[in-house]
Design an enzyme around this catalytic site. Structure first.
Site, PDB file in Angstrom:
ATOM      1  N   GLU A  50       0.836  -1.197   0.000  1.00  0.00           N
ATOM      2  CA  GLU A  50       0.000   0.000   0.000  1.00  0.00           C
ATOM      3  C   GLU A  50       0.875   1.253   0.000  1.00  0.00           C
ATOM      4  O   GLU A  50       1.862   1.339   0.745  1.00  0.00           O
ATOM      5  CB  GLU A  50      -0.870  -0.050   1.258  1.00  0.00           C
ATOM      6  CG  GLU A  50      -1.842   1.076   1.434  1.00  0.00           C
ATOM      7  CD  GLU A  50      -2.671   0.907   2.713  1.00  0.00           C
ATOM      8  OE1 GLU A  50      -3.661   1.647   2.852  1.00  0.00           O
ATOM      9  OE2 GLU A  50      -2.334   0.047   3.551  1.00  0.00           O
TER      10      GLU A  50
ATOM     11  N   LYS B  82      -9.223   2.744  -2.153  1.00  0.00           N
ATOM     12  CA  LYS B  82      -9.510   2.020  -0.904  1.00  0.00           C
ATOM     13  C   LYS B  82     -10.905   2.393  -0.404  1.00  0.00           C
ATOM     14  O   LYS B  82     -11.292   3.562  -0.385  1.00  0.00           O
ATOM     15  CB  LYS B  82      -8.444   2.379   0.127  1.00  0.00           C
ATOM     16  CG  LYS B  82      -8.490   1.581   1.414  1.00  0.00           C
ATOM     17  CD  LYS B  82      -7.276   1.927   2.279  1.00  0.00           C
ATOM     18  CE  LYS B  82      -7.226   1.121   3.567  1.00  0.00           C
ATOM     19  NZ  LYS B  82      -6.004   1.424   4.358  1.00  0.00           N
TER      20      LYS B  82
ATOM     21  N   CYS C 273      -5.603  -3.188   1.897  1.00  0.00           N
ATOM     22  CA  CYS C 273      -5.356  -3.302   3.335  1.00  0.00           C
ATOM     23  C   CYS C 273      -6.626  -3.498   4.165  1.00  0.00           C
ATOM     24  O   CYS C 273      -7.180  -4.570   4.226  1.00  0.00           O
ATOM     25  CB  CYS C 273      -4.567  -2.095   3.829  1.00  0.00           C
ATOM     26  SG  CYS C 273      -3.815  -2.359   5.467  1.00  0.00           S
TER      27      CYS C 273
ATOM     28  N   LYS D 121      -0.877 -10.029  16.331  1.00  0.00           N
ATOM     29  CA  LYS D 121      -1.589  -9.588  15.135  1.00  0.00           C
ATOM     30  C   LYS D 121      -1.282 -10.463  13.921  1.00  0.00           C
ATOM     31  O   LYS D 121      -2.140 -10.662  13.055  1.00  0.00           O
ATOM     32  CB  LYS D 121      -1.230  -8.131  14.836  1.00  0.00           C
ATOM     33  CG  LYS D 121      -2.075  -7.486  13.744  1.00  0.00           C
ATOM     34  CD  LYS D 121      -1.743  -6.004  13.597  1.00  0.00           C
ATOM     35  CE  LYS D 121      -2.626  -5.340  12.555  1.00  0.00           C
ATOM     36  NZ  LYS D 121      -2.325  -3.891  12.411  1.00  0.00           N
TER      37      LYS D 121
ATOM     38  N   GLY E  20      -2.236 -57.601   8.735  1.00  0.00           N
ATOM     39  CA  GLY E  20      -1.893 -56.560   7.763  1.00  0.00           C
ATOM     40  C   GLY E  20      -2.305 -55.182   8.255  1.00  0.00           C
ATOM     41  O   GLY E  20      -2.883 -55.023   9.335  1.00  0.00           O
TER      42      GLY E  20
END
Length: 668
Positions: A45, A114, A172, A205, A367
């Site tokens: 960004e 944005k 973002c 975060k 088996g």
């Protein structure tokens, strides 16, 4: 892009010079020179200016410098069939927008502003930028061009036939809101979602960020590429993570280093690259019929065309050779517990519906499959508080049984504390041959007792030991004895069901089968896992490891002169590792044989396989998968454990008379 639908995507963290668009443009150009084989490159960004310019965004010097920087990047991309996304502030009418500028071939394809501007805690974007809401002008002048502008832009490349690439872009914070714009973009057809971001790092975060990217890629059935600003942004109040992520349909393909992860701090530009599978995304969307409900709620989008290179070299993507087997790591134990939990929960419900005191009968051969089924049955009894002696293990040696598998069966039943019994089926089988008038291996068995018949079998040359009636009689006798006892817990696995490697109405049948969606490679892994983790020492561990190391065989043909297993399933059909690889990619992913072969060439198998063996095994798989569908049309109940099930009541409905010619043609 290559002809199988893979698109190469790069997410780059830039060495940022805050408020110096010229320096940042030169660094973007340098990085582009390092990733020339990528189809799509995403920078963070506001990468041309830096995210942390604050009130400098109100200065014409910075904004004009950003435009000049953009022009420098455009010159560098001229002639390239590559989609590039850079971030910069864009002036439109009376407002300034935090925007992603999409470039290709030296041209600006469009500008996506944005939509969600954070203005809380450490963020203050409303001070400088206007939030885009769809009311913006549809075009904007930038770098001497008038280009599409708005939140309604998608970018489309024809790609290769059948695999169109449609790209959506959000910026973002757009990802962090309840309904991200990328959800609508995916509903309108976007298969690749890009996010140029500047996300500062705080405790915990990064995990949430990773979950967001993976989760959105899963919900949207799309690839999601996230490029984050790094620590060379201004650190007046914040440190930026430099976290890059590429996910596909809920699975993380690639992740970069980041601030605070324990790796050396990087001050230069760095990037990650992965090939995302547009072909699989489209297949998943077609199969997930609820996905089609999305476009009804999507706004109209303008589609802008661009071109991708016709062919990219190699494959930049990890291809596991054992896609069904849990990856070694911290979640391994949890995954195995989950598998056993599903198997036990399914069997427990069935057992609760049985009359009180009903025995649980299981054929124990020594088996892999019967061992796993026995472990699940015992664990289910423990879960329900039922005495383990309700489990009645029956081992039924025949003409192909070796001393090793017989002893393993006896030891396992004794160590696990279940009721056990041995019935030798040799006499019953010999009598059946006589009644049928059958001459096994051309041996006249009239008048022969079992020892004499065994001596005659020993004289049959190894290369001539092939007799389907001889095998089927023994397999059906075992099922007859088990079912005559009552409720039978099945043992057959998913790989055997896919290949039809079972005798119809014999080991093919039971009253409930907890193994029905467990492929052979996973069966083998789980047996070893239990040995090493549930029984780390002692007799049970030794027995389980002996089972793990035993040659996979139905033991229906005579053993060798030295008493060793001579009938190797993998020797006849090909390695189960390859079969399970094909099963996953052909049935789970819907890939054509040609694409499966391409992936096999890049897969991390546990050993090297010659190309000729892979191709021969593919022919065997597809031929048998089609020929043996009639067996899958009637199989016992059993739980779906993983993403692949061949139950005719659930995931897989296929005509028994389908022709494999088209699939076999692609294996040539």
């Amino acid at each position: 892009m290559n002809r199988y639908g893979f698109v190469r995507v790069t997410c780059a963290t830039l060495r940022t010079t805050v408020a110096d668009p010229g320096a940042n443009a030169r660094e973007i150009v340098r990085v582009l020179g390092e990733v020339v084989d990528s189809d799509v490159v995403v920078f963070p960004e506001l990468s041309l200016t830096g995210y942390t310019c604050a009130d400098l965004f109100g200065q014409d010097a910075l904004l004009d410098g950003a435009v000049r920087g953009l022009q420098e990047v455009l010159r560098a991309t001229a002639g390239r069939k590559q989609l590039v996304v850079v971030g910069m502030p864009v002036r439109a009418e009376n407002s300034l927008y935090n925007s992603a500028v999409v470039l290709s071939g030296g041209e600006v394809l469009g500008v996506v502003p944005k939509q969600s501007l954070p203005n809380y805690k450490e963020f203050y974007e409303n001070r400088w930028f206007r939030q885009a809401d769809g009311t913006e002008v549809p075009e904007v002048g930038i770098a001497g061009r008038v280009v599409p502008f708005g939140v309604d832009l998608l970018f489309e490349a024809p790609g290769v036939p059948g695999f169109p690439v449609v790209v959506g872009v959000e910026v973002c914070e757009d990802l962090w809101v309840p309904i991200p714009p990328s959800s609508f973009q995916a509903g309108a057809g976007a298969t690749l979602l890009l996010n140029p971001s500047a996300s500062n790092e705080t405790i915990g975060k990064s995990g949430y960020r990773k979950n967001l990217v993976q989760g959105q890629s899963g919900r949207c059935i799309a690839a999601y590429a996230y490029a984050g600003s790094g620590p060379t942004e201004s650190t007046t109040d914040l440190v930026f993570a430099g976290h890059n992520l590429i996910a596909e349909n809920g699975r993380l393909l690639e992740e970069s280093a980041r601030v605070g992860d324990g790796t050396p701090l990087r001050r230069d530009s760095y990037w990650i690259t992965a090939d995302v599978d547009v072909g699989r995304i489209l297949t998943e969307r077609r199969a997930t019929t609820t996905f089609e409900q999305g476009p009804r709620f999507a706004r109209p989008y303008r589609r802008i065309g661009f071109e991708l290179a016709a062919e990219m070299p190699g494959l930049r993507r990890f291809v596991p050779g054992t896609p069904f087997v849990p990856v070694e790591g911290p979640e391994l134990h949890r995954r195995c517990e989950e598998i056993f939990g599903i198997q036990c929960a399914g069997l427990a419900k069935r057992v609760e519906q049985l009359p009180r005191g009903t025995s649980l009968n299981i054929g124990v051969s020594g088996g892999l499959d019967s061992t796993l089924s026995l472990l699940v049955t015992v664990k289910t009894c423990d879960l329900l508080g039922i005495d383990r002696t309700r489990v009645r293990g029956l081992t039924m040696p025949g003409f192909g049984t070796t001393s090793r598998t017989r002893q393993n069966a006896l030891d396992l039943m004794r160590h696990l504390g279940i009721a056990s019994e041995t019935i030798d089926i040799s006499e019953l089988a010999l009598q059946s041959f006589r009644e049928l008038g059958h001459r096994p291996f051309d041996i006249d068995c009239r008048g022969l007792d079992v020892p004499a018949f065994r001596e005659a079998l020993a004289r049959v040359p190894s290369g001539k030991r092939s007799d389907l009636v001889f095998e089927n009689v023994q397999a059906r006798l075992r099922t007859f004895l088990l079912m005559s006892r009552g409720f039978v817990v099945g043992t057959g696995d998913l790989s055997e069901l896919a290949l039809g490697w079972c005798t119809y109405n014999a080991d093919h049948m039971s009253m409930y089968n907890p193994n029905c969606s467990i492929p052979k490679t996973l069966v083998k892994f789980l047996v070893r896992y239990v040995a090493q983790n549930e029984f780390p020492e002692g007799a049970v561990r030794d027995t389980l490891m002996s089972v793990f190391e035993t040659t996979i065989s139905p033991e229906l043909l005579p053993a060798s002169a030295s008493g060793e297993i001579e009938q190797s399933t993998e020797g006849m059909l090909g390695p189960y590792e390859i079969h399970d690889f094909i099963l996953f990619h052909a049935i789970r992913c819907g890939y054509a044989p040609e694409k499966v072969r391409f992936l096999a060439e890049h897969a991390a198998f546990t050993q090297e396989y010659p190309r000729e063996l892979i191709e021969r095994t593919m022919k065997t798989f597809f031929a048998r998968f089609f020929q043996q569908q009639y067996k899958r049309s009637c199989v016992p109940d059993g739980p779906k454990v993983g993403t692949v099930s061949l139950s005719p009541r659930g995931d897989w409905r296929m005509p028994s008379d389908a022709d494999p010619a088209e699939w076999l043609r692609e294996t040539e």
